[in-house]
Design an enzyme around this catalytic site. Sequence first.
Site, PDB file in Angstrom:
ATOM      1  N   LYS A 115       0.832  -1.209   0.000  1.00 30.83           N
ATOM      2  CA  LYS A 115       0.000   0.000   0.000  1.00 30.83           C
ATOM      3  C   LYS A 115       0.862   1.253   0.000  1.00 30.83           C
ATOM      4  CE  LYS A 115      -4.316  -1.931   1.512  1.00 30.83           C
ATOM      5  NZ  LYS A 115      -4.861  -2.712   2.602  1.00 30.83           N
ATOM      6  N   LYS A 194      -4.066 -11.154  -9.498  1.00 29.95           N
ATOM      7  CA  LYS A 194      -5.046 -11.476  -8.453  1.00 29.95           C
ATOM      8  C   LYS A 194      -6.233 -10.517  -8.554  1.00 29.95           C
ATOM      9  CE  LYS A 194      -5.623 -10.001  -3.774  1.00 29.95           C
ATOM     10  NZ  LYS A 194      -6.750 -10.354  -3.064  1.00 29.95           N
ATOM     11  N   LYS A 197     -10.244  -5.540  -5.283  1.00 27.98           N
ATOM     12  CA  LYS A 197     -10.920  -4.245  -5.341  1.00 27.98           C
ATOM     13  C   LYS A 197      -9.928  -3.154  -5.721  1.00 27.98           C
ATOM     14  CE  LYS A 197     -13.114  -5.009  -0.999  1.00 27.98           C
ATOM     15  NZ  LYS A 197     -12.683  -5.633  -0.038  1.00 27.98           N
TER      16      LYS A 197
END
Length: 326
Positions: A115, A194, A197
């Site tokens: 992230k 993968k 979202k």
Amino acid sequence: MIPNMPRVLTGITPSGTLHIGNYFGAMRPAIELQAGGDAFYFIADYHSMTVLTEAKERLAYTRGIALDWLACGLDPAKAVFWRQSDVHEVCELTWLLGTLTPMGLLERAHSYKDKTAKGISPNFGLFAYPVLMAADILLFDTHVVPVGKDQKQHLEMTRDIAIKFNQTYGETLVVPEERIAEEVAVIPGLDGQKMSKSYGNTVEIFGDEKALRKKIMGIVMDSRTPQEPKPDADKNLAIQLLKLLAPAGVAADFENRLRAGGLGYGDLKKALFEHYWNFFAPYRAKRAELAANPDYVEQVLREGAERARAVAMQTITRARKACGLR
Ligand code: ADP
Ligand code: TRP
């Protein structure tokens, strides 16, 4: 509850619309396990705060995920189902665990590294995410946690933290195990990575028919002609998704036709869309019914929170006592 059944627990973060990766990787295995009668499933709304700061969005996603779980077969008579933030004890346990969690352990977390690498500016919550997740699991004396492969490291951290707590303060917490079904460990997204979202490559479980047809028909494949035999047919994304969505014989038949040559990618994608749409049709009807009855859904979550809190209180009391807190 059947005595000596392992307690199963899992959570999903309301930070977007759920996709078939969530369904096959986490929800379906969890729903299959609820029959044992000791299942705990929750909506991780505290977790969503690490990535989402719009209150209205959080509420909307939380409501949506509640409908998704119930529509897909979560049975509140069998499983305890609640909103994480309705059981505040999880925050207290996060603190108790956090004081035993080495910085180095958190610095190694893949999800944190991913992230921040993507440009999300790190805050304490994002860094402490695995500790909150450990608290989710340990607060309920969980034995088994069904999740997708991306959560494996979080589960290992949870075990490390539980063991450290027990070594420091005496045997208090149950050390859980992960449950990752190999065949659904990583569901690929529309770009072959993968499905997630955060990658914009999802097939939603519930969505608009036209938009989803367009998404599926838009899957990019290679430029080989339909006639060319394709010895790598098993690697084809549409075939991989068909194996989840269509009866076994159907997926194998398409795979053979692709391998032999003569099947065009357009026809393959059309079939994929139809099977996808039919697979979720009964759940779609159930979801519409539930959406028309928000009071029922709210009642399920409140009753779930009460049942969850009864267990949480016991664990937190035990943990406080072990630490010398009165
Ligand atoms: P996302 O990556 O879309 O944000 P989450 O992190 O909210 O998904 O995942 C919720 C649950 O669904 C977790 O148990 C996770 O392991 C599982 N899951 C998510 N994406 C996939 C996937 N592509 N394949 C298998 N399981 C998945
Ligand atoms: N971290 C999980 C995810 O992103 C969601 C989650 C939060 C969870 N707490 C949990 C999963 C506890 C299993 C157990 O998907």
